[in-house]
Design an enzyme around this catalytic site. Sequence first.
Site, PDB file in Angstrom:
ATOM      1  CD  GLU A  47      27.509  48.085  33.288  1.00 33.64           C
ATOM      2  OE1 GLU A  47      28.243  47.801  32.314  1.00 33.64           O
ATOM      3  OE2 GLU A  47      26.960  47.209  33.993  1.00 33.64           O
ATOM      4  CG  HIS A  97      29.045  42.765  44.224  1.00 34.13           C
ATOM      5  ND1 HIS A  97      29.943  41.812  43.825  1.00 34.13           N
ATOM      6  CD2 HIS A  97      28.036  42.718  43.322  1.00 34.13           C
ATOM      7  CE1 HIS A  97      29.488  41.191  42.744  1.00 34.13           C
ATOM      8  NE2 HIS A  97      28.336  41.733  42.411  1.00 34.13           N
TER       9      HIS A  97
END
Lengths: 325, 395
Positions: free
Chosen positions: A60, A130
Amino acid sequence: MTQMNLLQAINNALITAMTEDEKVMVFGEDVGHFGGVFRATSNLQEKFGKARCFNTPLTEQGIIGFANGLASQGSVPVAEIQFGDYIFPAFDQIVNETAKFRYRSGGQFSCGTLTIRTPYGGGIAGGHYHSQSPEAFFAHVPGMKIVIPRNPYQAKGLLLASIRDDNPVLFMEPKKLYRASVSEVPDEDYELPLGKADIVQEGKDITLLAWGAQVDIIKKAADMALEDGVSCEIIDLRSILPWDRATVCESVMRTGRLLINHEAPLTGGFASEIAASVQEQCFLYLEAPIARVCGLDTPYPLAHEKEYMPDELKTYEAIKRTMNY
Amino acid sequence: MISRNHLADIKTTNQVNIIRNGIVDIPMLQVLSPDGDIVSGATVPDIQEETARKMFDAMHYVRVLDERMVAAQRQGRISFYLACTGEEASTVGSAAALSDNDMIMSQYREQGALAFRGYTTKQFMNQMFSNKADPNKGRQMPIHYGDKPLNFMTISSPLGTQIPQAAGYAYGQKMAGKEAVTICYFGEGAASEGDFHAGVNMAAVLNCPAIFFCRNNGYAISTPAEEQFAGDGIASRGIGYGVPTLRVDGNDVLAVYQATRKARELALAENTPVLIEAMTYRLAAHSTSDDPTGYRSKEEEEAWSKKDPIARFEKWLSGKGWYDAPAYAKHLDTLRQEVLAELKLAEKVPVCDIDEIVEDVYDTPPWHLQEQRDQLKAHIAKYPGEYPKTAGGVK
């Protein structure tokens, strides 16, 4: 007009942007041939080629660093972070680089063309890695814009505006609604304004404010309150930074009451900033303390997801408390 | 490089074959010996007198600048400075091998590259005095230069962040069809940051024409290289990432020039990143905020002083008849005077107007920044004596 779900609307916006401007490039983990784990980038590689829609290695910080370089060069990157929960390795690149690029160079260089797309929020049995809603972390970063759509129509118009805006935008997509939310979406190109809230429903007794998937929740609570004779004004904030204080305060001055709902934990959540600003602007108009209906100050739980969520029942109870204060 | 992904045929072995001490021992390219002689068998790069003189000038220029500015910091005239003494060959030799269209993304000790590009003394001074003539509007500490016309990206303090950015910038150049590369400078300490691994790997996988130029100068502030990594320097990592790699004597300006020219050719011809590890030594302190006597010996410094890149290059230039010692001494005197004169001018230039405090956060200041600016100005107007730098602008 075509019936689309939120994912299709995003895909449609990306196609529109990439067709119009060859400098637009879309990349991230699995976004290439596979089309992303949620399929938001389906068929883009086939349509526009591997040079403009591609997979990146699983990093990322690398994705956003690469995107910052591309943006400063003059390209128009749309970088995907697969889940908002995994944006933190890129925190330094976003906070210290993306957001400060223009300021630190006196406007010589900027990352204004960058858009970061990321799914966020709960309701998909995703547990604490999540399901998070990290918007408040980024709301503390001068130089960033943060935009969150509530339905497919909003998603296309806001995403196109974000890609074309000359400021870096963090575009957070309520993943619970990806397939659940379906609406009519214009086939043509259109933009919705950034930094502007949307009054979804007018009312006179209390203002309910939310963004993303929680707009549906406050609508349900408003319907319940209506049975008790309470008229709720519903506002979708749409942009977290800069946020539309004027629209919110104008509403609160009419209704005299404000309830803010968000999924993220209560403490330090963006509702805190809104509450502080509204009491400053509307002190003498307030009939009751500003109510916050938010996630708990815990990691996002899995088995207790329903209990954790600031749902319509909790919102309804808070409306009653505020009305009866 | 051989790509051994899941589709590749990989040889098998029936032996427990643990690889130690690396696969190759990476040598460093040297053209000029520490004494300034051409190394036997080395190819001298094809270099014009004008370029050679320009390189020599830039190397001397930054040494003069460093001496003056460290002194200026000691006198309290600027808040901070960071010298590149000892690393002039690495920064100038590499910059000289580039085209002006190539983007330079530096760490913070590459004033040699910037001087070579043509950044003027006035520009250096305006940046270091954070005044309104600085294109960065005085927003960053001294030495955080940036200049778009010279294709020199504004410097950022966080280490290594420019590495994945260079991959992205180079990718954008390639997509735009530009005959240009991006060079990215960093130290061996910064190569421990995650951004190094992310950036070099992405550049390799995405075929970005970038040159990753590591100045391995032995120290990250006080931490010596042996406490920074255990492998064969930074070059060995390039091999691991499938990136064409070479190691060069960083105090040999001809070797650095030759290596960087080759890297640039390769980057453009093959759309590939190239990693260069330049072995050098930071003769200066890390910055004006530290004192190297606390972490390294005089003997070590003296040993490296003998490998001074400027003296080495000077000897080669003399041999070519391109160096006139008395004339050069005069030139350096003039240079010192110029630096001092510009320093005195820059320190008198005022800072930007207070309105600039909210500019460039966004393309235009949104409502909340306008409101905060107006409140601040009203406050300054009330206490002008307390805010002398900006009070004049808010009457």
